[in-house]
Design an enzyme around this catalytic site. Structure first.
Site, PDB file in Angstrom:
ATOM      1  N   PHE A  34      68.624  40.369  26.358  1.00 55.38           N
ATOM      2  CA  PHE A  34      67.840  41.516  26.814  1.00 55.38           C
ATOM      3  C   PHE A  34      68.482  42.108  28.072  1.00 55.38           C
ATOM      4  O   PHE A  34      68.716  43.318  28.171  1.00 55.38           O
ATOM      5  CB  PHE A  34      66.400  41.068  27.101  1.00 55.38           C
ATOM      6  CG  PHE A  34      65.465  42.196  27.441  1.00 55.38           C
ATOM      7  CD1 PHE A  34      64.771  42.869  26.449  1.00 55.38           C
ATOM      8  CD2 PHE A  34      65.262  42.576  28.760  1.00 55.38           C
ATOM      9  CE1 PHE A  34      63.898  43.909  26.757  1.00 55.38           C
ATOM     10  CE2 PHE A  34      64.398  43.616  29.080  1.00 55.38           C
ATOM     11  CZ  PHE A  34      63.721  44.277  28.074  1.00 55.38           C
ATOM     12  N   SER A  80      30.953  54.900  33.941  1.00 54.20           N
ATOM     13  CA  SER A  80      30.892  53.447  34.015  1.00 54.20           C
ATOM     14  C   SER A  80      29.796  52.972  33.072  1.00 54.20           C
ATOM     15  O   SER A  80      29.137  53.776  32.409  1.00 54.20           O
ATOM     16  CB  SER A  80      30.651  52.988  35.437  1.00 54.20           C
ATOM     17  OG  SER A  80      29.517  53.620  35.927  1.00 54.20           O
ATOM     18  N   LEU A  81      29.616  51.668  33.000  1.00 50.90           N
ATOM     19  CA  LEU A  81      28.656  51.109  32.049  1.00 50.90           C
ATOM     20  C   LEU A  81      27.452  50.575  32.803  1.00 50.90           C
ATOM     21  O   LEU A  81      27.578  50.130  33.944  1.00 50.90           O
ATOM     22  CB  LEU A  81      29.311  49.954  31.289  1.00 50.90           C
ATOM     23  CG  LEU A  81      30.508  50.309  30.415  1.00 50.90           C
ATOM     24  CD1 LEU A  81      31.225  49.047  29.972  1.00 50.90           C
ATOM     25  CD2 LEU A  81      30.047  51.115  29.210  1.00 50.90           C
ATOM     26  N   LYS A 113      35.077  42.127  29.180  1.00 51.81           N
ATOM     27  CA  LYS A 113      35.079  43.097  30.273  1.00 51.81           C
ATOM     28  C   LYS A 113      36.156  42.635  31.241  1.00 51.81           C
ATOM     29  O   LYS A 113      36.020  41.612  31.910  1.00 51.81           O
ATOM     30  CB  LYS A 113      33.725  43.138  30.963  1.00 51.81           C
ATOM     31  CG  LYS A 113      33.637  44.213  32.028  1.00 51.81           C
ATOM     32  CD  LYS A 113      32.207  44.405  32.478  1.00 51.81           C
ATOM     33  CE  LYS A 113      32.043  45.622  33.365  1.00 51.81           C
ATOM     34  NZ  LYS A 113      32.930  45.678  34.497  1.00 51.81           N
ATOM     35  N   ASP A 115      38.478  42.572  34.441  1.00 46.80           N
ATOM     36  CA  ASP A 115      38.133  42.832  35.839  1.00 46.80           C
ATOM     37  C   ASP A 115      39.352  43.356  36.601  1.00 46.80           C
ATOM     38  O   ASP A 115      39.989  42.633  37.354  1.00 46.80           O
ATOM     39  CB  ASP A 115      37.605  41.544  36.475  1.00 46.80           C
ATOM     40  CG  ASP A 115      36.963  41.808  37.815  1.00 46.80           C
ATOM     41  OD1 ASP A 115      36.729  42.986  38.150  1.00 46.80           O
ATOM     42  OD2 ASP A 115      36.692  40.839  38.539  1.00 46.80           O
ATOM     43  N   GLU A 172      42.263  49.039  31.208  1.00 51.70           N
ATOM     44  CA  GLU A 172      42.159  48.373  32.499  1.00 51.70           C
ATOM     45  C   GLU A 172      43.528  47.847  32.918  1.00 51.70           C
ATOM     46  O   GLU A 172      44.244  47.277  32.105  1.00 51.70           O
ATOM     47  CB  GLU A 172      41.190  47.194  32.331  1.00 51.70           C
ATOM     48  CG  GLU A 172      40.533  46.739  33.579  1.00 51.70           C
ATOM     49  CD  GLU A 172      39.323  47.576  33.985  1.00 51.70           C
ATOM     50  OE1 GLU A 172      39.062  48.632  33.352  1.00 51.70           O
ATOM     51  OE2 GLU A 172      38.653  47.170  34.942  1.00 51.70           O
ATOM     52  N   TYR A 224      41.070  49.835  25.908  1.00 48.69           N
ATOM     53  CA  TYR A 224      39.824  49.595  25.189  1.00 48.69           C
ATOM     54  C   TYR A 224      39.089  50.859  24.740  1.00 48.69           C
ATOM     55  O   TYR A 224      37.956  50.795  24.302  1.00 48.69           O
ATOM     56  CB  TYR A 224      38.878  48.739  26.024  1.00 48.69           C
ATOM     57  CG  TYR A 224      38.721  49.179  27.464  1.00 48.69           C
ATOM     58  CD1 TYR A 224      38.165  50.394  27.779  1.00 48.69           C
ATOM     59  CD2 TYR A 224      39.152  48.355  28.495  1.00 48.69           C
ATOM     60  CE1 TYR A 224      38.033  50.792  29.090  1.00 48.69           C
ATOM     61  CE2 TYR A 224      39.017  48.746  29.819  1.00 48.69           C
ATOM     62  CZ  TYR A 224      38.455  49.965  30.107  1.00 48.69           C
ATOM     63  OH  TYR A 224      38.326  50.371  31.396  1.00 48.69           O
ATOM     64  N   LYS A 311      27.244  40.839  32.398  1.00 50.53           N
ATOM     65  CA  LYS A 311      28.091  40.229  33.430  1.00 50.53           C
ATOM     66  C   LYS A 311      27.886  38.718  33.489  1.00 50.53           C
ATOM     67  O   LYS A 311      26.756  38.229  33.456  1.00 50.53           O
ATOM     68  CB  LYS A 311      27.732  40.826  34.796  1.00 50.53           C
ATOM     69  CG  LYS A 311      27.921  42.342  34.859  1.00 50.53           C
ATOM     70  CD  LYS A 311      29.285  42.694  35.367  1.00 50.53           C
ATOM     71  CE  LYS A 311      29.255  42.734  36.872  1.00 50.53           C
ATOM     72  NZ  LYS A 311      30.412  43.414  37.432  1.00 50.53           N
ATOM     73  N   CYS A 406      44.658  22.987  70.284  1.00 51.85           N
ATOM     74  CA  CYS A 406      45.487  22.973  69.079  1.00 51.85           C
ATOM     75  C   CYS A 406      45.643  21.542  68.567  1.00 51.85           C
ATOM     76  O   CYS A 406      46.019  20.657  69.330  1.00 51.85           O
ATOM     77  CB  CYS A 406      46.860  23.574  69.384  1.00 51.85           C
ATOM     78  SG  CYS A 406      47.990  23.443  67.982  1.00 51.85           S
ATOM     79  N   CYS A 409      49.565  20.580  69.104  1.00 51.26           N
ATOM     80  CA  CYS A 409      50.274  20.481  70.373  1.00 51.26           C
ATOM     81  C   CYS A 409      49.338  20.369  71.576  1.00 51.26           C
ATOM     82  O   CYS A 409      49.786  20.254  72.707  1.00 51.26           O
ATOM     83  CB  CYS A 409      51.221  21.668  70.551  1.00 51.26           C
ATOM     84  SG  CYS A 409      50.353  23.224  70.822  1.00 51.26           S
ATOM     85  N   CYS A 430      54.935  24.781  69.782  1.00 54.65           N
ATOM     86  CA  CYS A 430      53.967  24.205  68.840  1.00 54.65           C
ATOM     87  C   CYS A 430      54.672  23.987  67.494  1.00 54.65           C
ATOM     88  O   CYS A 430      55.127  24.947  66.867  1.00 54.65           O
ATOM     89  CB  CYS A 430      52.774  25.145  68.692  1.00 54.65           C
ATOM     90  SG  CYS A 430      51.555  24.555  67.506  1.00 54.65           S
TER      91      CYS A 430
END
Ligand code: IVH
Length: 668
Positions: A34, A80-81, A113, A115, A172, A224, A311, A406, A409, A430
């Site tokens: 390729f 949107s749904l 669905k 994301d 998506e 989709y 959901k 810390c 140190c 440190c």
């Protein structure tokens, strides 16, 4: 075969193999083969810029040219749904559909669905012409250049299939878990802010102004929704099947359900099984399958009546907090980490979770021995979201307190005004800060000294061979080769790697220094603007702020870094070892031979550069700008409103008309 035909053939072959690999997951040739074909095509295209095609497989690597996104109005709004969170609500949706369709039989198409972020792709005559983000639903950003780099999105559809002349398909864009985790690992090593979840990472990436960055980040896309006035099929499911045959990735999880019970079965199955998918999903989408029925059900103002989202619950578990430890990063930032009894969460065993910072711990009133709720939503790093106060008994351990010194140190920690994090201010000695800076310096995107790794650095540090990045260039063979000589080979490799790093270009040297907030992109802009370390080190705050993409935080940090005498000394030592402290001649001039021997006519109005800039660009790349069209003209660089006479003449002589974007692609 002439070279034009050869280019065509290679493009077709590479599109096909790309589809086999990225959509079907069934490569038919080796990666090596390729790459060989790709290089051949690149060479041919470079020799023939006049046959440039933005949809060539070679264009998937993106471009370094920054540009703003054009706003595009969606032909139809991107809705949107409506969301549901329980099976009861799904049942209610099902009954509403039954009622709306007055007893007609119907089927529900069940899908994952995904994301990520929604995208609208436009094809004309089988070629991708435009990709637009959702934006506010009415209009979005034209992100075509970025989307071209996504390997699973076809740029050219195979000929002879039944796709419409013009159509829009929506889906998506996602960053697969694997790419997301790799990206965050890199960012963690470079102490850059981590992306909270793959959706944020995908969205940040897709909106990048630099398509080469997008190409590196390995996004994926699932489609989709096919929109077209003359939809080829009468059902949504059929449309998806068709889209799959044309070369789109539609997700193999799509199923038709004849009953509500089948819908529930689908939900139950994927609620668990989704953990094995390569990308993040946050629910199930249910759509009435028949397009005629969809039309008869119609829309509300915000969402269709024929579809709904179910959901998934974010996964949450309880476990017991055993101990809190504190980690020191490269910049000295302290991260509190909860160590807990192991617990199973989203398919992995979790033992540690971040506690963010002091305020977070205080707000939870956290005690050792507490039962804590751990969540792993979209996020990769699990987090403690709450304490189960009712589970507390007589055995509750001490309250968790943030440390004041810390852990490495002993230096008292500081918390800067307005920041939530604590820092160890001891940059000079440190250990994790010193080691972290060296690790960053040698990392792939910095000096790329891959013969060294964190373990070797830790060992050299322990043995006192290296304490700062300049020490690397002082390593002697006898310090690192074994007593019996077996290690001589690896010692040579290490020394060679270090020596070769002196050729790494200035912008990466600048990034490698690990100046806080100066990531790769900022380093590049600073390098291109100031051209040398010398000039950068003397830049004033005002001068720094004038650079594109450099804000107050970065500018202050750069200023403070160069003011520190220790750092000035470090730069001097690096300079003496031969590191690149300025842009190379080539980078300075940006000269190429891409347009060698070509006469170019400029016509029309341009939006990305002025006419004079285009003139300069043509010359910079070896071409010649001429005033009028003749048979010898290579091509016409045409903006908006090109004069009709010129257009006519070019057409008559068969001279190629190249748009602004195409031209920028040619010289890239
Ligand atoms: S269909 C009119 N199908 O979820 C219907 N959307 O709140 C348009 N999404 O903006 C959407 N997976 O970004 C549909 N299989 C899927 C989906 C999906 C994810 C997203 C999409 C949309 C949001 C809806």
């Amino acid at each position: 075969m002439d070279e034009k035909a050869q280019i065509e053939q290679l493009r077709n072959e590479l599109h096909k193999h790309n589809y086999q690999y990225y959509v079907l997951n069934q490569p038919q040739i080796s990666d090596l083969e390729f790459d060989r074909k790709m290089r051949l095509l690149q060479d041919l295209e470079q020799a023939h810029p006049e046959w440039y095609d933005p949809n060539s497989p070679t264009q998937r690597v993106g471009s370094d040219l920054n540009h703003e996104f054009r706003q595009v109005v969606h032909k139809r709004p991107m809705l949107s749904l409506a969301n549901t969170y329980s099976k009861e609500e799904v049942g209610e949706f099902y009954r509403r559909v039954e009622e709306g369709l007055q007893g007609q039989p119907f089927r529900i198409c069940c899908e994952m669905k995904f994301d990520g972020l929604s995208i609208s792709l436009h094809y004309e005559h089988g070629r991708l012409v435009r990709a637009v983000t959702r934006g506010d639903g009415t209009q979005g950003d034209d992100v075509t250049d970025n989307v071209r780099t996504i390997r699973s999105i076809p740029l050219i559809l195979p000929e002879g299939l039944d796709y419409p002349e013009e159509f829009e398909i929506r889906g998506e864009i996602l960053m697969p878990w694997e790419s997301f985790e790799a990206l965050n690992r890199e960012r963690e090593a470079a102490e850059e802010a981590l992306f909270a979840n793959p959706r944020n990472a995908a969205s940040g990436t897709l909106k990048s102004k630099n398509s080469a960055v997008v190409a590196q980040r390995k996004l994926d896309a699932y489609l989709y929704y096919l929109l077209d006035d003359n939809n080829p099929g009468e059902s949504h499911y059929e449309n998806l099947q068709k889209a799959g045959r044309w070369g789109f990735k539609t997700g193999s999880q799509v199923r038709l359900a004849d009953t509500l019970q089948q819908v529930f079965d689908y939900i139950d199955y994927w609620d668990v099984e989704r953990r094995n998918l390569p990308v993040a999903t946050d629910g199930i989408v249910l759509k009435v399958d028949s397009l005629a029925q969809q039309r008869s059900l119609g829309m509300t103002a915000k969402s269709p009546r024929w579809a709904i989202a179910y959901k998934f619950m974010a996964e949450k578990q309880t476990t017991v907090l055993r101990e809190v430890s504190f980690q020191v990063g490269r910049t000295g930032a302290i991260t509190p980490v909860a160590n807990m009894d192991p617990v199973q969460l989203s398919g992995t065993v979790v033992r540690r979770a971040t506690l963010n910072n002091e305020d977070f711990i205080r707000n939870l009133d956290l005690h050792i021995g507490d039962h804590v709720f751990v969540e792993k939503g979209g996020e990769i790093i699990p987090k403690i979201v709450d304490v189960d106060v009712e589970a507390r008994d007589g055995n509750l351990g001490p309250r968790v307190e943030f440390i004041t010194r810390c852990p490495e140190c002993g230096t008292p920690l500081v918390r800067y005004e307005g920041e939530a994090a604590h820092y160890c201010p001891n940059e000079i000695s440190c250990p994790p800060q010193l080691k972290g800076r060296i690790e960053h310096f040698i990392s792939r995107k910095a000096m790329n000294i891959d013969s060294l790794g964190p373990e070797t650095i830790a060992e050299y540090y322990r043995r006192g061979i290296v304490r700062d990045i300049a020490d690397l260039y002082e390593i002697r063979r006898d310090q690192i080769s074994g007593a019996h000589g077996q290690k001589d080979k690896s010692a040579s490799k290490i020394l060679q790697g270090i020596q070769e790093s002196t050729n790494v270009p200035f912008e990466r040297v600048l990034y490698a220094l690990g100046i806080r907030f100066v990531g790769e992109i900022a380093a590049k802009s600073l390098a291109r603007n100031f051209k040398s370390m010398e000039r950068l080190s003397q830049a004033s705050l005002e001068e720094l702020l004038q650079v594109n993409g450099i804000g107050a935080t970065i500018a202050q940090s750069v200023l403070a870094w160069f003011r520190n005498p220790q750092n000035q000394w470090l730069v001097e030592r690096l300079r003496s070892y031969g590191l690149q402290m300025e842009l190379s001649e080539e980078e300075l001039s940006g000269h190429t031979e891409r347009l060698a021997g070509q006469s170019v006519v400029i016509s029309g109005v341009f939006s990305r550069h002025s006419r004079d800039e285009y003139k300069a660009l043509i010359e910079k790349h070896g071409g010649r700008n001429i005033g009028s069209i003749s048979a010898k003209t290579g091509f016409v660089l045409a903006g908006e409103n090109m004069g009709p006479a010129k257009l006519e003449k070019a057409r008559k002589l068969g001279i190629r008309i190249v748009t602004e974007d195409e031209f920028l692609g040619m010289i890239e």
